[in-house]
Design a protein around this motif. Sequence first.
Motif, PDB file in Angstrom:
ATOM      1  N   LYS A  11      76.025  19.509  49.575  1.00  0.00           N
ATOM      2  CA  LYS A  11      76.390  20.926  49.588  1.00  0.00           C
ATOM      3  C   LYS A  11      75.195  21.811  50.086  1.00  0.00           C
ATOM      4  O   LYS A  11      74.269  21.799  49.406  1.00  0.00           O
ATOM      5  N   SER A  70      73.348  25.189  50.985  1.00  0.00           N
ATOM      6  CA  SER A  70      73.182  26.445  50.101  1.00  0.00           C
ATOM      7  C   SER A  70      73.821  27.623  50.768  1.00  0.00           C
ATOM      8  O   SER A  70      73.928  28.752  50.513  1.00  0.00           O
ATOM      9  N   THR A 127      74.563  31.370  49.533  1.00  0.00           N
ATOM     10  CA  THR A 127      75.244  31.411  48.376  1.00  0.00           C
ATOM     11  C   THR A 127      74.668  30.899  47.273  1.00  0.00           C
ATOM     12  O   THR A 127      74.693  31.053  45.964  1.00  0.00           O
ATOM     13  N   ASP A 128      73.644  29.798  47.441  1.00  0.00           N
ATOM     14  CA  ASP A 128      72.926  28.955  46.579  1.00  0.00           C
ATOM     15  C   ASP A 128      71.381  29.419  46.651  1.00  0.00           C
ATOM     16  O   ASP A 128      70.858  29.237  47.553  1.00  0.00           O
ATOM     17  N   THR A 168      69.256  28.696  44.404  1.00  0.00           N
ATOM     18  CA  THR A 168      68.232  27.907  43.697  1.00  0.00           C
ATOM     19  C   THR A 168      67.540  26.782  44.628  1.00  0.00           C
ATOM     20  O   THR A 168      66.368  26.292  44.302  1.00  0.00           O
ATOM     21  N   ALA A 200      83.202  28.043  41.989  1.00  0.00           N
ATOM     22  CA  ALA A 200      82.024  27.605  43.055  1.00  0.00           C
ATOM     23  C   ALA A 200      82.653  27.775  44.364  1.00  0.00           C
ATOM     24  O   ALA A 200      83.696  27.920  44.691  1.00  0.00           O
TER      25      ALA A 200
END
Length: 765
Positions: free
Chosen positions: A22, A24, A41-42, A44, A277
């Motif tokens: 996936k 980020s 969108t991520d 972290t 998600a």
Amino acid sequence: MLLGAPHAHALPSYDEVRADFKPSDTIVLSREGEVLQRLRTDTTVRRGQWVALADVSPALRTALVLSEDKRFFEHSGVDWRAASAAAWGNLWNQRTRGASTITMQLAGLLDGDWRQGPGGRTVVQKLGQTVAAQVLDRRWRKDQVLEAYLNLVPFRSELVGIDALSRTLFGKAAHGLDDREAAVAAALVRAPNARPALVAQRACGVLRDMQAQPPPRKLPATAGAPASQAQPPRVDCDALDLFTTAALQRRAFDASEGVAPHFARYLLRQRFKDGVAVPERVQSTLRAPLQRFAVSTLQQHLRELRGRNVEDGAVLVLDNATGEVLAWVGSSGQLSQASEVDGVLALRQPGSTLKPFLYAQAIAERRLTAASLVDDSPAHIATAGGLYIPQNYDRQFKGWVSARTALAASLNVPAVRTLVMVTPDAFHRQLRAVGMPLRESGDYFGYSLALGSPEVPLLHLTNAFRTLANGGQLSPVDLAAPARGRPPAFMAAIDARAAFIVGDILSDGNSRARTFGTDSVLATRFWTAVKTGTSKDMRDNWAVGWSERYTVGVWVGNASGAAMHDVSGTSGAAPIWATVMGFLHAREPSRAPKAPAGVLKAAVRFGPGPAAAEARSAQPLEAAREEWFLQGTQQPLFAIDSVAAGADVASGRATKDSKHAARKLPDAPPGAPARITAPASGTIIALDPDIPPARQRLQFAATGDGLLWRMDGKPLGQGPRVAWLPWPGRHVVQITDAKGQVLDEIRLEVRGAGVAATPPRGSAN
């Protein structure tokens, strides 16, 4: 080794690892499947896209193998020679290179049980990792192992995978890495967060190994020196140190990239709420060619307006039938100092673009017809805060005009007179019915509501115009590709007959000619209906309109709220609107809508104006024509019986009578003393915040002959009537005779912003 067997045999396949990867970022696609926007969108971790081994530069593949696993293509997952050397070195307390192969490291990345902790791996972990590496080598091909490793290995800080690393530190894709960049990337694998000097030192060693590799075929030794005595390749480690330090400080991988950043953020925000998600790819309703054209058109036009203090704009295109968003440009990009602000969603004052909904309501309630006469003359409307005195942009009044002319030519005073009939509260409810997100009540805005004083987003305003295009039927906009065949949910928001008549007025180039001229940019070769608007102090320009299939909304202004210089709805937003409409209908016709049931067309003629009537002239107020009416409101003649010189408001209400009368004030009796009749002493005057101060005038009236006017002791004018440019403050107004004797006096107060020393030249909206 059997201790690690159960875990080892549970390792995922290459296809499973590839499917579970996936990034980020989320990729937003157009309806055609083209990439419109990449959006992080991520937060972290920083992962790019999965990169196939064939798309990784040969230099990086070589550097990684030389640095981490020189016999990668020879062993079966475990390099027993390296393991023996490491064990022997440990026995004699000698420092040797680690024996962990690329395959073993990949096993640790795939299963957290074998991942190295702060104190290193335990014996059980090492045994399990060894078994897993051999299982991977049997199940996977070597190229799959290397590819997965390059995409899963952590490099530095939040960077995971070669795509994120190469784009962040080197500003390029992985296939473009050269020898120096590949050496730095390989050095980061072993010590991701090491100091730049240590990374550069290791990269220098990797680069030496790369350059020491034998050429593809053996060349003859140079004369005078045996081949065995050839000097090792020279590497400038100092230069590599500087390069490495600069690269580790670079952050070239933007969180957002593409032509639809604002749309992408809004789409993901609306579709994926409450922890849902976000998928790797999302298909939208945007048309890629149209989106790119709208972006370039907005930027090109704003460059042409350079020097007029305007840098921001927004464009929205909706499909009338489905409500699908076909183009969404929220900013002018690099031309703007606030490019992150979404102009499609920002709250701005819409100016005259609210007038179509006001006239539609008045027509639906049978207060007006398109042929009803409305007085475009100075009006002083009493409010709780003082007198409301609307003005037209050109500071001129047209006298009695039809409602068709008043709307098409965007005359302000007739719109306010119409709102007096409808009432602000009722009009406020109508605006809410077409989807305007108004927070305050109608009384809060008062009569300035007719001129667009509330703040609304371009998104809701454009969809409200789409409601007019759909015969008064409202439905929400659609952002993501819907299930085919699912019709939108419509609800009635405006009377269909009134919506049709308003659309016919806004498509009438002849009726708008009084303000915009006959060769206006609003005139298209195909059928369209359009309305422009300009807010207070020229802070906002609008052009919103529709064709048979599309509704297009354009806003031009400054995100900071700063006023533009000499930019109106026809010079700011309208050219962009016309260009986008022309692109949409380059190969597609647009026909006028058919009249709904309950609407009929009838011949009408207009009587002469009051001055012409007194002079026995036959010149009519407007030319005879055929006009659309709600059934039962048609009449053959519209004329004025008499006109009051000081009338406050003339309704022009559509009735069965053939004439519309206005109230007339009585003349002063003979011999009466001279006095000021308007305004009354003690009046508080509030300047209209929706019209530039330089465009507003206060009318003074008095009875008597040979009058001279004075304002705060200074000459103002002469005669029974004078006009004054209001200025904030308390003032004393007097009338005197020729000898200077004061005949009457009033006191008044003006509240609001004053006019600048050199006001910008206005234009029609």
